[in-house]
Design a protein around this motif. Structure first.
Motif, PDB file in Angstrom:
ATOM      1  N   MET A  78      24.490 -13.106  35.416  1.00  0.00           N
ATOM      2  CA  MET A  78      24.080 -11.739  35.065  1.00  0.00           C
ATOM      3  C   MET A  78      25.254 -11.064  34.369  1.00  0.00           C
ATOM      4  O   MET A  78      26.413 -11.313  34.696  1.00  0.00           O
ATOM      5  CB  MET A  78      23.663 -10.955  36.309  1.00  0.00           C
ATOM      6  CG  MET A  78      24.682 -10.926  37.432  1.00  0.00           C
ATOM      7  SD  MET A  78      24.031 -10.060  38.886  1.00  0.00           S
ATOM      8  CE  MET A  78      25.425 -10.231  40.011  1.00  0.00           C
ATOM      9  N   VAL A  99      20.115 -13.061  33.458  1.00  0.00           N
ATOM     10  CA  VAL A  99      19.524 -11.725  33.541  1.00  0.00           C
ATOM     11  C   VAL A  99      20.572 -10.709  33.107  1.00  0.00           C
ATOM     12  O   VAL A  99      21.759 -10.867  33.378  1.00  0.00           O
ATOM     13  CB  VAL A  99      19.029 -11.424  34.981  1.00  0.00           C
ATOM     14  CG1 VAL A  99      20.176 -11.413  35.973  1.00  0.00           C
ATOM     15  CG2 VAL A  99      18.249 -10.107  35.027  1.00  0.00           C
ATOM     16  N   PHE A 103      19.455  -4.817  35.843  1.00  0.00           N
ATOM     17  CA  PHE A 103      18.205  -5.554  35.939  1.00  0.00           C
ATOM     18  C   PHE A 103      17.145  -4.702  36.619  1.00  0.00           C
ATOM     19  O   PHE A 103      17.433  -3.877  37.484  1.00  0.00           O
ATOM     20  CB  PHE A 103      18.374  -6.864  36.711  1.00  0.00           C
ATOM     21  CG  PHE A 103      19.428  -6.813  37.782  1.00  0.00           C
ATOM     22  CD1 PHE A 103      20.618  -7.475  37.609  1.00  0.00           C
ATOM     23  CD2 PHE A 103      19.235  -6.098  38.946  1.00  0.00           C
ATOM     24  CE1 PHE A 103      21.600  -7.430  38.587  1.00  0.00           C
ATOM     25  CE2 PHE A 103      20.200  -6.048  39.925  1.00  0.00           C
ATOM     26  CZ  PHE A 103      21.392  -6.722  39.750  1.00  0.00           C
ATOM     27  N   LEU A 108      13.994  -9.092  38.604  1.00  0.00           N
ATOM     28  CA  LEU A 108      14.974  -9.946  39.265  1.00  0.00           C
ATOM     29  C   LEU A 108      14.325 -10.728  40.403  1.00  0.00           C
ATOM     30  O   LEU A 108      14.546 -11.936  40.554  1.00  0.00           O
ATOM     31  CB  LEU A 108      16.134  -9.104  39.800  1.00  0.00           C
ATOM     32  CG  LEU A 108      17.204  -9.876  40.579  1.00  0.00           C
ATOM     33  CD1 LEU A 108      17.912 -10.886  39.682  1.00  0.00           C
ATOM     34  CD2 LEU A 108      18.209  -8.911  41.213  1.00  0.00           C
TER      35      LEU A 108
END
Length: 446
Positions: A78, A99, A103, A108
């Motif tokens: 992330m 991601v 998020f 998620l």
């Protein structure tokens, strides 16, 4: 329960991710790549959710060390980096997912479920805010109506001061991360039985169950304010100079059925009073009956006319009242051979395309600054939308110049120099000069 290791050097992001996933998974956390290696060796989690950019050891470097020791592992990276390069690099290194921060909670959770092969039902997206995971506006309304009819406590509206400047200066992505962090700060300073929701971009509302004490409201407000400023500096760096803070309008909810909309409007009025009196604080709504004074004498009229200033700093007055006080102080200056200074500040946008809300934020921030830096005996009036007129009695020209320099220097540190320019005009009034005598003659014939 399946274990997930969350690795991020930002405590707030670890908290956000943990809250989203903790109902379905056992969550482990690490604040650095080194700590993550130790946790992984002990716990052997099924999935690692890791930030990429971390001090000392990046997420990529941590992944390499884990693979060299344990072979292929399931890791999802992330990052707040909006470039495609970060996603491509993650894929090239064998990550099972990627991601971007901030998020969306439901997104998620779904990605983690897919990676782990779970069939856990996701929360109802229609009833939650996609960014913070808090109840959506419609879902929140139903919860608030029920609470106001069945419980007692305090309804609070929380508005982030000067948030628009975060988006304008640092970008919307950072603004979204700040909003996620702010939601977590509210959660951390309320209880599980309280209700929290997001009602607009930077405005939140909460119902504090069984609390109707102003000291408690003040304490909550201060903790949230401090938490927001600390997190903003952590997110944007210590050089961040946007005057961020939280204004809170509150209303007590009695132990009897009440109309939520009426209570909300009352809290909104209290919020407006905070915004008008310097921001970064709280006010509790009082109805007209509560505001009436039993004493019909001098004390009542002293309070009616605002004899006691609500805060330190210059005397803020409405433009229509400024003329009378202005005339009085000019007459005083002339009669007693004193000196005074007139200042006119004009806030001008650097670009004709500057967003109106951003422009208004800058104007308000400048007014707040000059009010806090001047003396109680000084007068300020906002005579135009972008102009402040000041009258400074009992001041010499050298001291007036020093004051202007201090005001402008303080303004430069507020972080608005990229969007607006502040211009000023100065005029000294000397009670001993012939010009002032001429001025007095002219005023006497008006």
């Amino acid at each position: 329960m399946t274990k997930i290791l969350i690795v991020d050097d930002e405590a707030m992001m670890r908290m956000v991710a943990k809250r989203i996933l903790s109902e379905q998974y056992e969550i482990l956390t690490a604040s650095s790549g080194k700590e993550a290696l130790e946790v992984y060796e002990k716990e052997k989690p099924s999935l690692v959710l890791s930030d990429i950019l971390m001090p000392e050891m990046s997420g990529f470097e941590m992944h390499d060390k884990l693979r060299s020791k344990y072979g292929d592992i399931r890791i999802m990276f992330m990052t707040a980096d909006e470039s495609q390069a970060a996603a491509d690099e993650s894929q090239n290194r064998g990550a099972v997912g990627f991601v971007r921060k901030p998020f969306q909670p439901n997104l998620l959770l779904r990605r983690v479920e897919q990676l782990l092969g779970d069939s856990v039902a996701s929360p109802d997206e229609d009833n939650s805010d996609p960014l913070t995971g808090l109840p959506s506006k419609d879902g929140l309304r139903a919860l608030m109506i029920k609470a106001c009819n069945e419980k007692s406590g305090t309804l609070m509206i929380l508005d982030i001061d000067c948030f628009k400047l975060v988006n304008d200066i640092y970008g919307r992505n950072i603004g979204d991360i700040l909003l996620q962090g702010f939601a977590e700060i509210i959660r951390a300073n309320t209880r599980s039985g309280d209700i929290i929701g997001r009602i607009s971009n930077d405005e939140f509302v909460t119902f504090i169950n069984r609390v109707s004490d102003e000291k408690a409201i003040s304490s909550i407000t201060n903790r949230i304010n401090n938490g927001l400023v600390d997190y903003a500096h952590e997110l944007m760096g210590e050089a961040m100079s946007i005057p961020l803070g939280v204004s809170v309008g509150a209303v007590y909810v009695p132990d009897s059925p009440c109309d939520y909309d009426e209570l909300f409007n009352s809290a909104d009025k209290a919020l407006y009073s905070v915004k008008q009196s310097g921001k970064h604080g709280h006010a509790v709504y009082k109805n007209q009956q509560d505001e009436e004074l039993d004493d019909g004498g001098l004390q009542r009229f002293s309070q009616m006319f605002g004899e006691v200033q609500p805060h330190n700093g210059a005397f803020l007055i409405k433009p229509e009242s400024f003329d009378y006080l202005y005339q009085f102080l000019i007459r005083y200056t002339i009669t007693y051979h004193r000196t005074a200074c007139k200042l006119l500040f004009t806030i001008v946008p650097k670009s004709p395309n500057l967003d109106a809300n951003c422009y208004a934020e800058a104007i308000t921030a400048f007014g707040d600054q000059i009010s806090s830096m001047l003396r109680k005996s000084d007068l300020i009036a906002q005579v135009q939308d972008n102009q402040y007129l000041l009258l400074l009695p009992e001041i010499t020209e050298p001291n007036a110049d020093k004051l202007i320099e201090r005001l402008m220097h303080g303004w430069e540190n507020k972080g608005f120099s990229a969007t607006v320019v502040v211009q000023y005009e100065k005029e000294m009034i000397d009670g001993d000069s012939d010009d002032v005598d001429d001025y007095a003659d002219r005023r006497s014939t008006d």
